[in-house]
Write a protein that holds these residues in place. Structure first.
Motif, PDB file in Angstrom:
ATOM      1  N   ARG A  63      36.293  53.262 -19.303  1.00 13.95           N
ATOM      2  CA  ARG A  63      36.923  52.057 -18.738  1.00 13.95           C
ATOM      3  C   ARG A  63      36.458  51.770 -17.309  1.00 13.95           C
ATOM      4  O   ARG A  63      36.200  50.611 -16.952  1.00 13.95           O
ATOM      5  N   PHE A  64      36.339  52.830 -16.484  1.00 11.07           N
ATOM      6  CA  PHE A  64      36.089  52.606 -15.057  1.00 11.07           C
ATOM      7  C   PHE A  64      34.759  53.172 -14.561  1.00 11.07           C
ATOM      8  O   PHE A  64      34.337  52.835 -13.453  1.00 11.07           O
ATOM      9  N   GLY A 123      36.461  58.142 -27.541  1.00 12.70           N
ATOM     10  CA  GLY A 123      36.037  56.792 -27.890  1.00 12.70           C
ATOM     11  C   GLY A 123      35.312  56.751 -29.222  1.00 12.70           C
ATOM     12  O   GLY A 123      34.606  57.669 -29.602  1.00 12.70           O
ATOM     13  N   ARG A 129      38.188  58.402 -21.951  1.00 17.65           N
ATOM     14  CA  ARG A 129      38.606  57.011 -22.016  1.00 17.65           C
ATOM     15  C   ARG A 129      38.649  56.386 -20.617  1.00 17.65           C
ATOM     16  O   ARG A 129      38.294  55.216 -20.437  1.00 17.65           O
ATOM     17  N   LEU A 130      39.072  57.146 -19.635  1.00 16.91           N
ATOM     18  CA  LEU A 130      39.033  56.642 -18.258  1.00 16.91           C
ATOM     19  C   LEU A 130      37.587  56.417 -17.816  1.00 16.91           C
ATOM     20  O   LEU A 130      37.275  55.421 -17.144  1.00 16.91           O
TER      21      LEU A 130
END
Length: 573
Positions: free
Chosen positions: A270-271, A534, A266-267
């Motif tokens: 996102r980034f 995800g 998930r990190l």
């Protein structure tokens, strides 16, 4: 990775072969954490220094590293089952011999043999589980990740309990449990077909000529230097019993497992891979420096070690993901090359740390470990462009991800199509046929996007199918639709590990086509797995500029009402 499916079998409803290998995976993943709680007891009982005891890690990891270069050749020559059996047999024998040994040098030597067996096992276990699973590819991956998390979390706890009885306990415990797994593997795992082409034993070394793979491998070497310095030396300043050390490293292992499986993807989504790794390596450097500065205060060391589990879990997942993104070679070869450099760093670190501790004091190895974490940042940055290209699909001549490969003719005409995304499973045809009905009702052509499934777990990557099989599957869909009088085209969507990235890639493709709507089936992976890496469907829905329809083949087809048809026909303008 998992594609959208229809209703899937439970990942835990598997044949005995899968359970046999999954059980062995749990014990294998226990390997390192199992030994950590008994390091001070070993030093005391065998009158050895911490630097001598640290060679338990060095011999194990250096042999594992060298063995990673040949396991692909061995498996392709003798088959996956024989490779598993040999690996398990070697672990049983050498773990038992380590428990019987009366000297630290004997244990160090037997741990080297244990490393050989572990390399043979870990290189084939994931592929065997996937090949034998009946709960679908996604189910097999869930089961493997469960085994990984359980092994990492429970290993230190079991090591602490057995170590409280005797330092020999963990070694005999591994030998006994692996013997059970060996018998189960012999009894239940069928012979699996050998690869059509044998892997060259020098292929992993040749693969390191590729800059991206070499850069990621050196970064992993530096990371593992710091990681195994901590594992090898943190137990001593804690001044705890074997049982208490087991509890500390169980807390550490729980964070490793949780952040590896649930938070790292998930990190990343996102980034991005590189920014998360930069921040993560810096965080590890800070934690290691805290251990060094507080080495005389057991509470500081205990808390810092447990906290480091979160950073280590993230790094383990994203580093392997990055290797597979930038590597132009076959994934097993890339895994072997990466594993070689990774384990070399882990093997050398305890030896060097011991020499530094003997010559100076115990804080110095931890400061050096902190420096290696930080040094890994500019090494990774030197390959930033390659990694960014891989993530954004702008590379030239590189196997970037996700990718789309056309099958058959390109679409003709200007009518906005309906796009249907399916994976390789027994309900795919029903989902495609349901989407075809939607296409007929809206007067649209149909594009079938077959999601080619790939998973990355720890240092291993495995495909559920090769490109030839994926092409054949799409061709079968197109032939069936042509017989029904449905105009259809085909694509193969390939992505490594990241389900959400594949969903966003499909949304971009649908926008480029000016698609009227995108149809998908229900995911078989369940809410927990979708939270971990995800959701394909959620990412698709958020990124799509057209209507997304969830197809449920279990429900009776119902005519679309006039309002829905009008909305769908007007969705693409």
């Amino acid at each position: 990775m998992s594609a959208p499916h229809g209703k899937a079998a439970s990942p835990f409803k598997q044949p005995k072969a899968v359970w046999a290998v999954a059980f062995a995976c749990v014990i294998s993943f226990m390997g390192i954490g199992l030994v950590d709680p008994i390091l001070p007891a070993l030093a005391e009982s065998l009158h050895a220094s911490p630097s001598q005891v640290s060679l338990l890690f060095s011999s194990y990891l250096i042999v594992t590293a060298v063995a990673m270069l040949i396991v692909g050749w061995f498996s392709s020559r003798f088959g996956a089952k024989r490779t598993l059996v040999v690996g398990l047999s070697v672990i049983v024998v050498f773990a038992a011999l380590a428990g019987c040994s009366g000297s630290i040098n004997g244990i160090v030597g037997f741990r080297a043999g244990w490393g050989l067996g572990n390399a043979l096992f870990i290189a084939t276990s994931l592929a065997v589980i996937v090949a034998s699973a009946s709960g679908g590819f996604g189910g097999a991956i869930i089961l493997y990740e469960t085994a990984l998390g359980l092994g990492i979390a429970v290993g230190p706890l079991l090591g602490g309990e057995l170590g409280a009885i005797s330092w020999r306990g963990p070694f005999f415990g591994v030998a006994g449990l692996m013997a059970i797994a060996l018998v189960a593997t012999l009894a239940f795992v069928p012979e699996l077909p050998k690869p059509a082409r044998r892997t060259s034993p020098v292929a992993p070394l040749k693969a390191l000529r590729h800059r991206g793979l070499l850069t990621m491998g050196i970064m992993a070497l530096l990371y593992n230097w710091g990681f195994f310095t901590m594992l090898g030396y943190a137990p001593y300043p804690m001044k705890l019993s074997a049982h208490q050390l087991g509890l500390v490293f169980t807390g550490w292992g729980l964070l490793v497992a949780a952040f590896s499986v649930f938070f790292a993807p998930r990190l990343q989504a996102r980034f991005g891979t590189a920014p998360v790794l930069y921040a993560n390596l810096l965080g590890l450097g800070v934690v290691m420096a805290v251990i060094a500065a507080g080495v005389a205060t057991p509470t500081v060391v205990i808390v810092a070690v447990i906290v480091s589990g979160a950073f280590i879990g993230i790094n383990n997942t994203l580093t392997t993901q990055a290797v597979m993104l930038v590597s132009p070679v076959e994934r097993p070869v890339a895994s072997s090359a990466y594993g070689f450099l990774r384990f070399i760093g882990g093997g050398l670190a305890p030896y060097v740390a011991g020499k530094l501790a003997d010559a100076t004091d115990l804080s110095v190895p931890f400061y050096v470990g902190a420096a290696t974490f930080v040094l890994a940042i500019p090494v990774l940055a030197s390959g930033h462009r390659l990694l960014r290209q891989a993530e954004t699909r702008t590379g030239e001549g590189e196997p970037v991800e996700p990718t789309l490969t056309r099958v058959g003719d390109a679409p003709s005409g200007t009518t906005p199509p309906v796009v249907v995304a399916v994976g390789d499973h027994d309900r795919a045809a029903v989902i495609v046929d349901t989407a075809a009905r939607l296409a007929r009702d809206t007067g649209s052509p149909l594009e079938v996007v077959h999601v080619q499934q790939t998973a990355v777990v720890e240092e291993q990557a495995v495909d559920a199918e090769d490109l030839a099989h994926a092409r054949a599957t799409v061709t079968a869909h197109l032939d069936r639709l042509a017989a029904q009088g449905v105009a259809a085209t085909g694509q193969i969507l390939t992505s490594v590990g990241d389900h959400a990235a594949a969903g966003r890639a499909l949304a971009r493709h649908a926008a480029e086509l000016g698609a009227r709507t995108v149809a998908v089936g229900r995911s078989p992976r369940g809410p927990l797995a979708q939270f971990a890496d995800g959701s394909f469907t959620t990412a698709l829905t958020h990124a799509a500029t057209c209507t997304v329809v969830l197809v449920d083949p279990d429900s009776d087809p119902r005519p679309l009402d006039a309002a829905t048809l009008t909305a769908l026909r007007g969705a693409a303008g």
